[in-house]
Design an enzyme around this catalytic site. Structure first.
Site, mmCIF file in Angstrom:
data_model
loop_
_atom_site.group_PDB
_atom_site.id
_atom_site.type_symbol
_atom_site.label_atom_id
_atom_site.label_comp_id
_atom_site.label_asym_id
_atom_site.label_seq_id
_atom_site.Cartn_x
_atom_site.Cartn_y
_atom_site.Cartn_z
ATOM 1 N N ASP A 19 45.757 35.671 41.297
ATOM 2 C CA ASP A 19 45.891 36.336 39.711
ATOM 3 C C ASP A 19 45.291 37.258 39.457
ATOM 4 O O ASP A 19 44.356 37.879 40.549
ATOM 5 C CB ASP A 19 45.761 35.176 38.540
ATOM 6 C CG ASP A 19 45.977 35.569 37.271
ATOM 7 O OD1 ASP A 19 46.390 36.149 36.959
ATOM 8 O OD2 ASP A 19 44.476 35.243 36.692
ATOM 9 N N ASP A 21 43.425 38.788 35.960
ATOM 10 C CA ASP A 21 42.514 38.919 35.069
ATOM 11 C C ASP A 21 41.528 37.936 34.985
ATOM 12 O O ASP A 21 42.632 36.696 35.091
ATOM 13 C CB ASP A 21 43.175 38.901 33.810
ATOM 14 C CG ASP A 21 44.125 40.600 33.102
ATOM 15 O OD1 ASP A 21 42.981 41.356 32.753
ATOM 16 O OD2 ASP A 21 44.782 40.603 33.389
#
Length: 231
Positions: A19, A21
């Site tokens: 991922d 953020d």
């Protein structure tokens, strides 16, 4: 949605899906600050806990729908662009990779890519700002490429397909419950990362069998064969 139990071992993993953020970049604390302030200007008062429960790992459209449901307010058409402009201005001044990330990326010996709910423009800006664009070389999948965002498995399945790797040979690194749920539903192994500034330390995962790490060095301890020896 039924979650498949991942069965991959160290030796099985061929692709690590990060991922963005809150995993690669320490951005969620900045997103939280900007969004809470902008919503307050519209009379929508939320706190950090609300942000974490409803917005972490999810798309802008999902957040917009949640606000409409809980506050009976439809965000202005310009809000999305205004939020992105304000956020990128903050990113330009304050955004950094998560602590220790560069070291593990340098020593990772299997393939890697990104699967993120963020807007493509925001991802591009974030990676360039932190110089991570040179590490991932465009191997990025965003929610703009799928109909259903996290917690659906679609974005992870598409990322694996683009990289030519079977889901059961993928390991996902996520910070949000939505992302973890989506990765498990895709039949992938998952590690929860809690080393960014927006998450509290010491909590265990709410998902059975999903390990939790608070620093990237713990990742190398969990999956030693994914990294070149330092000896």
């Amino acid at each position: 949605m039924e979650q498949k139990k991942p069965t991959a071992t160290n030796a099985d993993i061929e692709l690590v899906i990060f991922d963005c953020d809150g995993v690669l970049i320490d951005s969620e604390i900045l997103c939280k600050r900007v969004l809470i302030s902008m919503l307050c200007d519209l009379g929508v008062k939320i706190d950090g806990d609300y942000f974490d429960r409803h917005f972490l790992g999810k798309s802008y459209e999902s957040a917009k729908a949640q606000i409409a449901e809980d506050f009976n307010i439809s965000l202005p058409v310009a809000f999305k662009d205004d939020y992105l402009t304000a956020l990128l201005a903050v990113f330009a001044e304050e955004l950094t990779p998560t602590p220790g990330l560069e070291t593990i990326l340098q020593h990772l010996v299997v393939r890697k890519c990104i699967a993120t709910s963020s807007h493509p423009e925001r991802v591009t800006f974030s990676l360039k700002t932190t110089v991570l664009d040179q590490v991932f070389n465009g191997d990025i999948t965003t929610s703009a490429e799928v109909t259903r965002g996290k917690p659906a498995p679609d974005i992870f399945l598409l990322a694996a397909k683009k990289m030519g790797v079977l889901p059961e040979k993928c390991l996902v690194i996520e910070d949000s419950d939505a992302g973890i749920e989506g990765a498990l539903s895709a039949g992938m192994s998952v590690v929860k990362y809690k080393g960014a500034s927006h998450l509290e330390r010491g909590e265990t995962s709410t998902f059975e069998g999903v390990p939790v790490i608070e620093h990237w060095r713990e990742f190398t301890e969990l999956y030693p064969t994914l990294f070149e020896s330092s000896n």
